[in-house]
Write a protein that holds these residues in place. Structure first.
Motif, PDB file in Angstrom:
ATOM      1  N   CYS A 177      71.387  -7.523  86.597  1.00 28.05           N
ATOM      2  CA  CYS A 177      71.698  -6.102  86.550  1.00 28.05           C
ATOM      3  C   CYS A 177      70.417  -5.276  86.598  1.00 28.05           C
ATOM      4  CB  CYS A 177      72.466  -5.802  85.271  1.00 28.05           C
ATOM      5  SG  CYS A 177      72.994  -4.111  85.180  1.00 28.05           S
ATOM      6  N   ILE A 178      70.340  -4.424  87.602  1.00 29.94           N
ATOM      7  CA  ILE A 178      69.157  -3.557  87.727  1.00 29.94           C
ATOM      8  C   ILE A 178      69.659  -2.122  87.856  1.00 29.94           C
ATOM      9  CG2 ILE A 178      67.200  -2.946  89.204  1.00 29.94           C
ATOM     10  CD1 ILE A 178      67.062  -5.917  89.942  1.00 29.94           C
ATOM     11  N   PRO A 179      69.146  -1.157  87.140  1.00 29.59           N
ATOM     12  CA  PRO A 179      68.140  -1.272  86.107  1.00 29.59           C
ATOM     13  C   PRO A 179      68.676  -1.939  84.837  1.00 29.59           C
ATOM     14  CG  PRO A 179      68.936   0.998  86.241  1.00 29.59           C
ATOM     15  CD  PRO A 179      69.602   0.242  87.347  1.00 29.59           C
ATOM     16  N   ARG A 180      67.783  -2.609  84.128  1.00 30.75           N
ATOM     17  CA  ARG A 180      68.130  -3.407  82.954  1.00 30.75           C
ATOM     18  C   ARG A 180      68.928  -2.631  81.900  1.00 30.75           C
ATOM     19  NH1 ARG A 180      64.965  -8.045  81.926  1.00 30.75           N
ATOM     20  NH2 ARG A 180      65.685  -9.483  83.514  1.00 30.75           N
ATOM     21  N   HIS A 181      68.561  -1.349  81.742  1.00 29.89           N
ATOM     22  CA  HIS A 181      69.214  -0.614  80.652  1.00 29.89           C
ATOM     23  C   HIS A 181      70.712  -0.415  80.904  1.00 29.89           C
ATOM     24  CE1 HIS A 181      69.649   3.247  82.729  1.00 29.89           C
ATOM     25  NE2 HIS A 181      68.510   2.966  83.303  1.00 29.89           N
ATOM     26  N   VAL A 205      90.924  -5.879  87.482  1.00 31.59           N
ATOM     27  CA  VAL A 205      91.256  -7.269  87.837  1.00 31.59           C
ATOM     28  C   VAL A 205      90.067  -8.228  87.854  1.00 31.59           C
ATOM     29  CG1 VAL A 205      93.380  -6.753  89.096  1.00 31.59           C
ATOM     30  CG2 VAL A 205      91.195  -6.726  90.319  1.00 31.59           C
ATOM     31  N   ILE A 206      88.856  -7.711  88.064  1.00 32.42           N
ATOM     32  CA  ILE A 206      87.699  -8.616  88.085  1.00 32.42           C
ATOM     33  C   ILE A 206      87.493  -9.161  86.667  1.00 32.42           C
ATOM     34  CG2 ILE A 206      85.206  -8.809  88.481  1.00 32.42           C
ATOM     35  CD1 ILE A 206      85.431  -6.513  90.468  1.00 32.42           C
ATOM     36  N   MET A 207      87.251 -10.462  86.547  1.00 33.95           N
ATOM     37  CA  MET A 207      87.074 -11.056  85.211  1.00 33.95           C
ATOM     38  C   MET A 207      85.622 -10.864  84.785  1.00 33.95           C
ATOM     39  SD  MET A 207      89.632 -14.253  85.740  1.00 33.95           S
ATOM     40  CE  MET A 207      89.886 -14.707  84.055  1.00 33.95           C
ATOM     41  N   VAL A 208      85.293  -9.616  84.511  1.00 33.79           N
ATOM     42  CA  VAL A 208      83.904  -9.225  84.224  1.00 33.79           C
ATOM     43  C   VAL A 208      83.349  -9.918  82.984  1.00 33.79           C
ATOM     44  CG1 VAL A 208      83.813  -6.986  85.407  1.00 33.79           C
ATOM     45  CG2 VAL A 208      84.847  -7.134  83.136  1.00 33.79           C
ATOM     46  N   GLU A 209      84.226 -10.299  82.068  1.00 33.28           N
ATOM     47  CA  GLU A 209      83.769 -10.918  80.810  1.00 33.28           C
ATOM     48  C   GLU A 209      83.133 -12.290  81.067  1.00 33.28           C
ATOM     49  OE1 GLU A 209      86.802 -10.137  81.686  1.00 33.28           O
ATOM     50  OE2 GLU A 209      88.085 -11.897  81.536  1.00 33.28           O
ATOM     51  N   LEU A 210      83.349 -12.845  82.254  1.00 37.88           N
ATOM     52  CA  LEU A 210      82.747 -14.154  82.558  1.00 37.88           C
ATOM     53  C   LEU A 210      81.266 -14.039  82.939  1.00 37.88           C
ATOM     54  CD1 LEU A 210      85.544 -15.833  84.722  1.00 37.88           C
ATOM     55  CD2 LEU A 210      85.114 -16.098  82.282  1.00 37.88           C
ATOM     56  N   PHE A 211      80.809 -12.835  83.215  1.00 40.14           N
ATOM     57  CA  PHE A 211      79.437 -12.671  83.733  1.00 40.14           C
ATOM     58  C   PHE A 211      78.657 -11.613  82.954  1.00 40.14           C
ATOM     59  CE2 PHE A 211      82.397 -13.681  87.203  1.00 40.14           C
ATOM     60  CZ  PHE A 211      81.921 -14.945  87.535  1.00 40.14           C
ATOM     61  N   PRO A 212      78.358 -11.910  81.674  1.00 48.90           N
ATOM     62  CA  PRO A 212      77.626 -10.913  80.888  1.00 48.90           C
ATOM     63  C   PRO A 212      76.261 -10.604  81.508  1.00 48.90           C
ATOM     64  CG  PRO A 212      77.841 -12.986  79.687  1.00 48.90           C
ATOM     65  CD  PRO A 212      78.664 -13.120  80.918  1.00 48.90           C
ATOM     66  N   LYS A 213      75.788  -9.419  81.277  1.00 47.57           N
ATOM     67  CA  LYS A 213      74.454  -8.948  81.672  1.00 47.57           C
ATOM     68  C   LYS A 213      74.254  -8.882  83.184  1.00 47.57           C
ATOM     69  CE  LYS A 213      71.977 -10.591  77.631  1.00 47.57           C
ATOM     70  NZ  LYS A 213      70.871 -11.392  77.172  1.00 47.57           N
ATOM     71  N   SER A 214      75.297  -9.035  83.960  1.00 44.98           N
ATOM     72  CA  SER A 214      75.075  -9.027  85.407  1.00 44.98           C
ATOM     73  C   SER A 214      75.791  -7.840  86.061  1.00 44.98           C
ATOM     74  CB  SER A 214      75.527 -10.347  86.011  1.00 44.98           C
ATOM     75  OG  SER A 214      76.863 -10.555  85.679  1.00 44.98           O
TER      76      SER A 214
END
Ligand code: CDP
Length: 247
Positions: free
Chosen positions: A59-63, A110-119
């Motif tokens: 994930c950019i920018p990091r914040h 619908v995207i399983m966002v919880e599978l990809f933290p910090k991205s």
């Protein structure tokens, strides 16, 4: 509001010869861009849209990163040559920012966002040719591109625009119907549970008419779902399309 000068429905037929509830021809193809993690093109009547998906990646920018889930970034854009309207500069404007936001919100359901933290997962859709209903064509391309990227989805999303012209309820509005009809309601929903994830409305409808056109959208969704499944099957075969549970 309907422009009374233009008769959009004559003897039960629309300007392009369609019946009231007919969809325009739709073609969905996945894997159309070399470098994207997932991509798709959608031709829907006169609309032509290409979508590209990148990620999940850093994930950019990091914040902006979220320690619990991926963030979804979405950009819808019209090309300078997509229609006769003025498109002198290709870049975000009020309309494209709004459409990017509603597409993103639909996808976040619908995207399983919880599978990809910090991205982050990036979704881009560019309208090469516009003919009414570009936000739905862009969303359709985005969903197919996400599947092509192998990003896990809870369910597929199906979109269609419905509305009213010449006092009749119609499905899949063309550009003239969209611009000059009585009401235009783009709608998108999940396939299995019919959860509505995008609903916008231009013009006026009674409560009863609104509930009728939502039902109409659900019915028309079955055809669109078949095309999504076919697009995946054409590239990955039946086993994968079955595993994705897209219909
Ligand atoms: O495209 P969609 O139907 O989702 O959105 P709209 O804002 O209701 O626009 C209806 C149609 O008008 C578009 O599909 C295009 O064909 C045309 N349009 C355009 O060509 N250029 C714009 N800046 C806005 C709309």
């Amino acid at each position: 509001m309907e422009n009374k000068e233009i008769e959009l429905i004559v003897n039960g037929k629309r300007l392009d010869g369609r019946g009231l509830h007919d969809l325009r021809p739709i073609k969905i193809k996945v894997g159309v861009l070399e470098d994207a993690d997932g991509s798709a093109s959608v031709e829907w009547g006169g609309n032509k849209v290409v979508a590209g998906v990148y990620g999940p990646r850093e994930c950019i920018p990091r914040h902006m990163e979220n320690p619990y889930k991926a963030i979804v970034k979405c950009q819808y854009m019209m090309s300078t040559f997509c229609s006769l309207e003025e498109h002198g500069r290709m870049g975000p404007n009020r309309r494209s920012v709004e459409i990017s936001k509603v597409i993103r919100q639909a996808l976040e359901n619908v995207i399983m966002v919880e599978l990809f933290p910090k991205s982050q997962i990036e979704v881009y859709a560019i309208v090469l040719q516009a003919d009414g209903g570009t936000r739905i064509s862009a969303l359709t391309a985005a969903v197919a591109a996400l599947m092509d990227a192998g990003i896990p989805l809870r369910d597929t999303v199906i979109g269609v625009s419905v509305g009213k012209a010449g006092d009749k309820l119609i499905a899949d509005l063309g550009k003239m119907e969209d611009n000059f009809g009585q009401s235009d309601v783009p709608i998108a929903f999940t396939n299995r549970d019919k959860d509505i994830v995008l609903l916008q409305m231009d013009g006026l409808l009674t409560k009863d008419e609104l509930s009728k056109i939502i039902d109409l959208a659900f019915r028309k969704g079955e055809d669109i779902n078949q095309l999504q499944r076919k697009a995946i099957e054409n590239k990955y075969g039946e086993t994968v399309s079955k595993r994705l549970r897209i219909g």
